[in-house]
Design an enzyme around this catalytic site. Sequence first.
Site, PDB file in Angstrom:
ATOM      1  N   TYR A 178       7.257 -11.367   4.100  1.00  0.00           N
ATOM      2  CA  TYR A 178       5.759 -10.598   4.152  1.00  0.00           C
ATOM      3  C   TYR A 178       5.092 -10.810   5.578  1.00  0.00           C
ATOM      4  O   TYR A 178       4.613  -9.798   6.100  1.00  0.00           O
ATOM      5  CB  TYR A 178       4.788 -11.404   3.382  1.00  0.00           C
ATOM      6  N   ARG A 211       6.817  -7.899   7.328  1.00  0.00           N
ATOM      7  CA  ARG A 211       6.206  -6.592   7.076  1.00  0.00           C
ATOM      8  C   ARG A 211       4.897  -6.582   7.881  1.00  0.00           C
ATOM      9  O   ARG A 211       4.428  -5.398   8.217  1.00  0.00           O
ATOM     10  CB  ARG A 211       6.120  -6.604   5.601  1.00  0.00           C
ATOM     11  N   ASN A 236      -0.237   1.347  -2.472  1.00  0.00           N
ATOM     12  CA  ASN A 236       0.137   1.002  -0.860  1.00  0.00           C
ATOM     13  C   ASN A 236      -0.544  -0.297  -0.456  1.00  0.00           C
ATOM     14  O   ASN A 236      -1.811  -0.442  -0.838  1.00  0.00           O
ATOM     15  CB  ASN A 236      -0.113   2.155   0.170  1.00  0.00           C
ATOM     16  N   VAL A 237       0.075  -1.338  -0.153  1.00  0.00           N
ATOM     17  CA  VAL A 237      -0.827  -2.697   0.451  1.00  0.00           C
ATOM     18  C   VAL A 237      -0.873  -2.774   1.927  1.00  0.00           C
ATOM     19  O   VAL A 237      -1.413  -3.777   2.548  1.00  0.00           O
ATOM     20  CB  VAL A 237       0.239  -3.904  -0.128  1.00  0.00           C
ATOM     21  N   HIS A 297      -2.155  -2.419  -6.086  1.00  0.00           N
ATOM     22  CA  HIS A 297      -1.200  -3.640  -5.816  1.00  0.00           C
ATOM     23  C   HIS A 297      -1.563  -4.623  -4.926  1.00  0.00           C
ATOM     24  O   HIS A 297      -0.722  -5.112  -4.308  1.00  0.00           O
ATOM     25  CB  HIS A 297       0.309  -2.803  -5.451  1.00  0.00           C
ATOM     26  N   GLY A 344       3.153  11.220  -2.637  1.00  0.00           N
ATOM     27  CA  GLY A 344       4.169  10.311  -2.015  1.00  0.00           C
ATOM     28  C   GLY A 344       4.636   9.097  -2.834  1.00  0.00           C
ATOM     29  O   GLY A 344       4.615   8.062  -2.157  1.00  0.00           O
TER      30      GLY A 344
HETATM   31  P1  OAD Z   1       8.679   4.579  -3.616  1.00  0.00           P
HETATM   32  O1  OAD Z   1       9.480   3.935  -2.274  1.00  0.00           O
HETATM   33  O2  OAD Z   1       9.110   4.370  -4.690  1.00  0.00           O
HETATM   34  O3  OAD Z   1       8.756   6.198  -3.427  1.00  0.00           O
HETATM   35  C1  OAD Z   1       8.110   7.078  -2.065  1.00  0.00           C
HETATM   36  C2  OAD Z   1       7.965   8.228  -2.212  1.00  0.00           C
HETATM   37  O4  OAD Z   1       7.429   8.913  -1.296  1.00  0.00           O
HETATM   38  C3  OAD Z   1       9.479   8.916  -2.832  1.00  0.00           C
HETATM   39  O5  OAD Z   1       9.146   9.649  -3.996  1.00  0.00           O
HETATM   40  C4  OAD Z   1       9.816   9.855  -1.584  1.00  0.00           C
HETATM   41  O6  OAD Z   1      10.076  11.132  -1.872  1.00  0.00           O
HETATM   42  C5  OAD Z   1       8.141  10.267  -0.965  1.00  0.00           C
HETATM   43  N1  OAD Z   1       7.931  10.336   0.317  1.00  0.00           N
HETATM   44  C6  OAD Z   1       8.656   9.772   1.554  1.00  0.00           C
HETATM   45  N2  OAD Z   1       8.316  10.233   2.643  1.00  0.00           N
HETATM   46  C7  OAD Z   1       7.222  11.280   2.207  1.00  0.00           C
HETATM   47  C8  OAD Z   1       6.512  12.142   2.950  1.00  0.00           C
HETATM   48  N3  OAD Z   1       6.314  12.135   4.264  1.00  0.00           N
HETATM   49  N4  OAD Z   1       5.461  12.728   2.281  1.00  0.00           N
HETATM   50  C9  OAD Z   1       5.560  12.808   0.905  1.00  0.00           C
HETATM   51  N5  OAD Z   1       6.216  12.326   0.192  1.00  0.00           N
HETATM   52  C10 OAD Z   1       7.309  11.358   0.706  1.00  0.00           C
HETATM   53  O7  OAD Z   1       7.225   4.125  -3.388  1.00  0.00           O
HETATM   54  P2  OAD Z   1       6.179   3.855  -4.221  1.00  0.00           P
HETATM   55  O8  OAD Z   1       6.301   5.032  -5.285  1.00  0.00           O
HETATM   56  O9  OAD Z   1       4.773   3.917  -3.639  1.00  0.00           O
HETATM   57  O10 OAD Z   1       5.123  -2.164  -5.645  1.00  0.00           O
HETATM   58  O11 OAD Z   1       6.538   2.589  -4.876  1.00  0.00           O
HETATM   59  C11 OAD Z   1       5.778   2.118  -6.022  1.00  0.00           C
HETATM   60  C12 OAD Z   1       5.807   0.547  -5.957  1.00  0.00           C
HETATM   61  O12 OAD Z   1       7.016   0.032  -6.030  1.00  0.00           O
HETATM   62  C13 OAD Z   1       5.137  -0.023  -4.669  1.00  0.00           C
HETATM   63  O13 OAD Z   1       3.696   0.004  -4.497  1.00  0.00           O
HETATM   64  C14 OAD Z   1       5.819  -1.325  -4.561  1.00  0.00           C
HETATM   65  C15 OAD Z   1       7.141  -0.919  -4.933  1.00  0.00           C
HETATM   66  O14 OAD Z   1       8.119  -1.837  -5.476  1.00  0.00           O
HETATM   67  C16 OAD Z   1       4.871  -3.469  -5.453  1.00  0.00           C
HETATM   68  O15 OAD Z   1       5.075  -4.021  -4.208  1.00  0.00           O
HETATM   69  C17 OAD Z   1       4.136  -4.055  -6.426  1.00  0.00           C
END
Ligand code: OAD
Length: 277
Positions: free
Chosen positions: A101, A104, A136-137, A153, A221
């Site tokens: 952390y 990050r 997003n955190v 989150h 995203g």
């Molecule tokens: P992910 O990393 O799973 O997904 C990111 C998404 O953003 C993907 O579908 C990409 O295609 C898309 N992406 C990337 N760059 C982009 C851009 N410039 N414009 C638009 N889309 C883009 O992230 P999350 O879905 O946020 O949880 O993940 C969900 C949770 O999983 C997070 O909050 C975290 C993680 O484990 C915890 O930490 C509890």
Amino acid sequence: MSFLPAFMFHFRGWKAAPISEPLTSNRLLATLPCMETSINSLKEALKNAERVAVLTGAGVSAESGVPTFRGADGLWKNYQATELATPEAFAKDPELVWEFYNWRRGLIAQKACNPAHTALTALERLIPDFTLITQNVDGLHLLAGSRHVLEIHGNIWRARCTRCGKETMDRAPDMGRRPTCAACGGLLRPAVVWFGESLDPRILRQAIEAAQQCRIMLVVGTSSVVQPAASLAFTAKSGGAMLAEINLEKTPNSDFMDIVILGKAGEILPRLVEGWA
Ligand code: OAD
């Protein structure tokens, strides 16, 4: 264990990779006019919407340089979530979890908001009832000036005492190996939701209400694979909302969307808010 070298190695690999197909590809030529229509339709719908909810994920911060979790360059490709983002991992080795952390925090501290964050602050000013639900955190939505933000989150800049429960905000890039609570001396932990933990019920309830009541939900995203966030789109749909997804690629929820716009959040979102009469 150091986190920096592996990430930098991966990042260099990503930069060297081919970026996209040539502009003359049939796929792109077929997609562009359709994308223009989708952007215009969504913009018109937003202009007439009283209540809008937006659900964001790591993709919104990707153009700021904050790594996402999944996909080729994702954090969970390089690191084991089970060793770093679970209550069991923290109980076993709090110093390792804090190292992750702190790494990050140091990375995010150097990043700025991008046009996607800024466009969402503009959208909030244009819509009478607006809720931004984020997974997003990194705190970048708040930094950009978004006001009605539900950080479902948690927030990486907050720490919570494992003994007395007191939460504090601290923007120090490095909290040290075993940070302790100023009030009681207990061990602090990042105030983020880890795998296997429940979301704050008060914040989750507000997010569900926003999804139930909105007329349009933008899903931006996020890979839509983590629950309960991913199912907020279904909650919105059951309440009669229009669903629109903005992502680089299709997700498991794309087939339920009324509009899918494939593109960068930092390019599409500004177009949705430009030139409102
Ligand atoms: P992910 O990393 O799973 O997904 C990111 C998404 O953003 C993907 O579908 C990409 O295609 C898309 N992406 C990337 N760059 C982009 C851009 N410039 N414009 C638009 N889309 C883009 O992230 P999350 O879905 O946020 O949880 O993940 C969900 C949770 O999983 C997070 O909050 C975290 C993680 O484990 C915890 O930490 C509890």
